[in-house]
Write an enzyme that holds these catalytic residues in place. Structure first.
Site, PDB file in Angstrom:
ATOM      1  CG  ASP A 161      -1.848   1.243   1.166  1.00 51.15           C
ATOM      2  OD1 ASP A 161      -2.630   1.357   0.212  1.00 51.15           O
ATOM      3  OD2 ASP A 161      -1.728   2.102   2.049  1.00 51.15           O
ATOM      4  NE  ARG A 168      -5.116   4.433  -5.063  1.00 51.24           N
ATOM      5  CZ  ARG A 168      -5.702   4.338  -3.876  1.00 51.24           C
ATOM      6  NH1 ARG A 168      -5.145   3.629  -2.905  1.00 51.24           N
ATOM      7  NH2 ARG A 168      -6.847   4.937  -3.655  1.00 51.24           N
ATOM      8  CB  SER A 183      -5.726   1.608   0.063  1.00 55.99           C
ATOM      9  OG  SER A 183      -5.091   2.505   0.920  1.00 55.99           O
TER      10      SER A 183
HETATM   11  N1  URA Z   1      -7.160   6.375   2.795  1.00 56.72           N
HETATM   12  C1  URA Z   1      -6.355   5.313   2.568  1.00 56.72           C
HETATM   13  O1  URA Z   1      -5.709   4.825   3.473  1.00 56.72           O
HETATM   14  N2  URA Z   1      -6.269   4.822   1.309  1.00 56.72           N
HETATM   15  C2  URA Z   1      -6.972   5.333   0.281  1.00 56.72           C
HETATM   16  O2  URA Z   1      -6.864   4.834  -0.815  1.00 56.72           O
HETATM   17  C3  URA Z   1      -7.800   6.435   0.531  1.00 56.72           C
HETATM   18  C4  URA Z   1      -7.880   6.937   1.811  1.00 56.72           C
END
Ligand code: URA
Length: 418
Positions: A161, A168, A183
């Site tokens: 992540d 992202r 995520s």
């Molecule tokens: N918070 C997160 O941890 N991940 C996301 O993709 C969006 C908000």
């Protein structure tokens, strides 16, 4: 298997298999697949979506990319909550001691703020000497002893992540339901709690701009969490205007202390009591929501949650004196008022604009490496449905940067007065 075939498959709107999803998550985490190929795949996912089954497989693959926190040595129920982020969202700082004072354990890992949204870890670090990094053993011992610990996210948890989110962020692919759900849920599962409450925000200051999309995202996350063996609940809450009145790190902590003293803003107090009641229900401490809510309210107004907050601050090295003496927080060099030039009723206070202005005053980061001014931010004096006259103070700004006409005008424009 190769990444180009996987990108093309998603671009043709075809579902990816579990093996293909594991292949790209593992390959990217180990730096075997470059950013440009994963960027293309993320964009294909954003445009063509993923099925619920693919989202579960993606979440599992991300979860398995790192270590999973083991909370099994903590007696009793461990709960965790996650907010999808907003402006003035200080819920954890009230909720965590409240939940612990109600007899549940909260072993929480929180994040830092970026852009217009704040982060719990930054807010807690505004308390002089407060430590947000503890060894795993100290973290577990503290929860066993006082039922509460809040620390920064561990580096080796869900490394997939960390890489995917950073990519992202710079490729316009944050805004995708399967990517957001995987995520968030992978991190929550890795944190190890058995009961998870999601606070899914909608509105101007949130990722989801309307209630329908927030509900869809909440349902997806509940589905994924349950498929992967965890009890997940969700509350959908409004982020069209900031939560509470304070925006900015120490300003928000002060508002939380006021809430724990029983004089907090209604929206913040209500949200914390609601989530606490949901935890108590899910942990089977009560059979009816009303009973759980009444109990949580009793704990808040008895001062027990404030006592728990003091224990928590002390355990993590912070100066407990701040509870009774707010001047122990770092003080801003300047403050200036935003004055209404209209008479009428406030119809909206745009959360996104207020969050952005707080960041410009020094209270947030534009990039990950920016240093935050803990005392900077905004305290709203008026919110939705309040009546104002020309010359009334709408908000007060705190900063080390001196007066800015641009910020003054932007905050004024954030208020819609009919
Ligand atoms: N918070 C997160 O941890 N991940 C996301 O993709 C969006 C908000």
């Amino acid at each position: 298997m190769n990444i180009i075939d996987i990108i093309e498959k998603k671009a043709k709107k075809k579902p990816l298999s579990k093996e293909e999803i594991e292949f790209f998550v593992n390959g990217y985490t180990k730096n075997e697949i470059p950013d440009y190929q994963i960027s293309a795949l993320l964009m294909a996912i954003k445009l063509n979506n993923m099925s619920n089954r693919e989202t579960v497989d993606l979440t599992r693959a991300m979860l398995n990319s790192g270590v999973v926190n083991d909370l099994s040595s903590i007696p009793g129920v461990c709960v965790d909550k996650h907010s999808t982020g907003g402006v003035g969202d200080k819920t954890t700082i009230v909720l965590a001691p409240l939940v612990a004072a109600c007899g549940l354990n909260i072993a929480k890992m929180s994040g830092r703020g970026l852009g217009h949204t704040g982060g719990t870890i930054d807010k807690l670090e505004s308390i002089p000497n407060f430590k947000t990094q503890l060894s795993q053993q100290k973290f577990l011992n503290q929860v066993k002893k006082i039922g509460i610990a809040v620390i920064g996210q561990s580096k080796n948890m869900v490394p997939a992540d960390k890489k995917l989110y950073a990519l992202r962020d710079v490729t316009g692919t944050v805004d995708s339901m399967p990517l957001i759900a995987s995520s968030i849920i992978s991190k929550k599962l890795a944190s190890g709690a058995s009961i998870i409450e999601l606070d899914v925000k909608y509105g101007d200051g949130a990722f989801m701009k309307n209630k329908k999309d927030a509900t869809k995202l909440a349902n997806l996350m509940i589905y994924v969490g349950k498929k992967l063996g965890r009890k997940v609940r969700a509350v959908i809450s409004d982020m069209n205007e900031p939560l509470g009145y304070a925006i900015g790190n120490s300003l928000e902590v002060i508002e939380c202390i006021e809430t724990l003293k029983g004089h907090g803003p209604k929206d913040l107090t209500d949200l914390c009591l609601h989530i606490c009641a949901e935890f108590l229900l899910e942990a089977k401490k009560f059979r009816k929501y009303e009973q759980a809510h009444e109990y949580a309210k009793g704990i808040l107004y008895s001062g027990k949650a404030l006592d728990k907050f003091k224990e928590f601050v002390k355990a993590q090295g912070g100066n407990v004196g701040i509870v009774d003496n707010y001047s122990l927080f770092k003080q801003p060099k300047y403050s200036f008022d935003i004055i209404s030039n209209k008479k009428g009723t406030i119809k909206n206070v745009k959360a996104l604009n207020i969050g952005h202005c707080s960041m410009l005053l020094g209270g947030g980061r534009m990039t990950k490496d920016d240093v935050i001014d803990m005392s900077a931010g905004i305290v709203l004096k008026k919110k939705n449905n309040d009546v104002v006259n020309v010359g009334d103070v709408l908000a007060t700004c705190y900063t080390d940067k001196y007066f800015s006409q641009e910020i003054n005008d932007a905050i004024l424009n954030a208020f819609t007065i009919n």
